[in-house]
Design a protein around this motif. Sequence first.
Motif, short mmCIF file in Angstrom:
data_model
loop_
_atom_site.label_atom_id
_atom_site.label_comp_id
_atom_site.label_asym_id
_atom_site.label_seq_id
_atom_site.Cartn_x
_atom_site.Cartn_y
_atom_site.Cartn_z
N ALA A 194 0.88 -0.70 -0.39
CA ALA A 194 0.17 0.42 -0.32
C ALA A 194 0.78 1.33 0.14
N ASP A 195 0.74 2.43 -0.77
CA ASP A 195 1.24 3.61 -0.77
C ASP A 195 0.92 4.07 0.47
N GLY A 196 0.03 3.91 1.40
CA GLY A 196 -0.85 4.80 2.96
C GLY A 196 -0.09 3.21 4.27
N SER A 197 -1.02 3.07 4.39
CA SER A 197 -1.05 1.83 5.98
C SER A 197 -1.22 0.81 6.04
N ALA A 212 4.85 2.51 0.18
CA ALA A 212 5.36 1.61 -0.82
C ALA A 212 5.99 3.01 -1.69
N GLN A 213 5.94 4.58 -1.74
CA GLN A 213 6.05 5.00 -2.73
C GLN A 213 6.63 6.28 -1.72
N GLY A 214 7.24 6.00 -0.52
CA GLY A 214 8.32 7.10 0.01
C GLY A 214 7.32 7.37 1.57
N ALA A 231 8.52 -3.95 5.46
CA ALA A 231 8.85 -2.64 4.82
C ALA A 231 8.16 -1.25 5.00
N ILE A 232 8.30 -0.02 5.07
CA ILE A 232 8.06 0.84 5.55
C ILE A 232 8.98 2.21 4.76
N ALA A 233 8.12 2.51 4.08
CA ALA A 233 8.96 3.35 2.92
C ALA A 233 10.30 3.34 2.57
#
Length: 267
Positions: A194-197, A212-214, A231-233
Amino acid sequence: MSAALDYEQAGELKIGQVGIANLRIRTLDVARLVDEMRGRVQRAPKLFSRAAVVLDFGGLTQTPDAATVRSLIDGLRDAGVLPVALAYGTSETERLAEAIGLPLLAKFRAQYERGDDAASVAGTAAPATAVAAQAAPARAPAAAAAPPKTAPTPAAGNPGMMHAAPVRSGQQIYADNRDLTVLTAVGAGAEVIADGSIHIYGPLRGRALAGAQGNEHARIFCREFHAELVAIAGHYKVLEDIPKNLRGKAVQVWLEDEQINIAALDT
């Protein structure tokens, strides 16, 4: 994992969602780089063995010569990873890629760097792929006090994506520019991104990649923690680096000072 990012590591590895590993070279020491990658493969063989890698020389002040890069490629192959391309950087990188016979991947780094407008992947589900990496060294786990258990708002204010069915081995679910909620289990060999949580209301046995997008404020919440990787960012931890007392527990995962923290949730 409370120490600052160790920039004395020869290569920085982060996890992303594009199904490939990006190894950003910080120190052009072939033997050291090969040893680091061999260690990563040994610590998490199911994730990194025969992993595809993009070589990124953007962290160096000077583009290396073709002979040195060929030596690095041979060493990485011996360590169990597969260099498949160079990350686009300069015209010198383009000439180097031509000299060694590897393609260039343009803008590969953009989605990992703050402030860049990387193109997002369309849709909510992606084909099953190997887990991606843009290397940051794995660290020894350390206890950390859990902050308040409040999740950030979804990226760009979009409503979250809900997935009701179990996520099975080989399946990948991607919530583009929003949070992801999985109502059941994420099986071993499955991947949720997810790009968020990310919120998982069942066992997490596969891989979960938030922000995923930082987005460094994204978090992962799950009811039963057995993750192969979180993984986070781009910053990651594999199962071998996670304290055993957290396995099987309800946990939250967050990023602080570029370090992954994992703490049990009160139930």
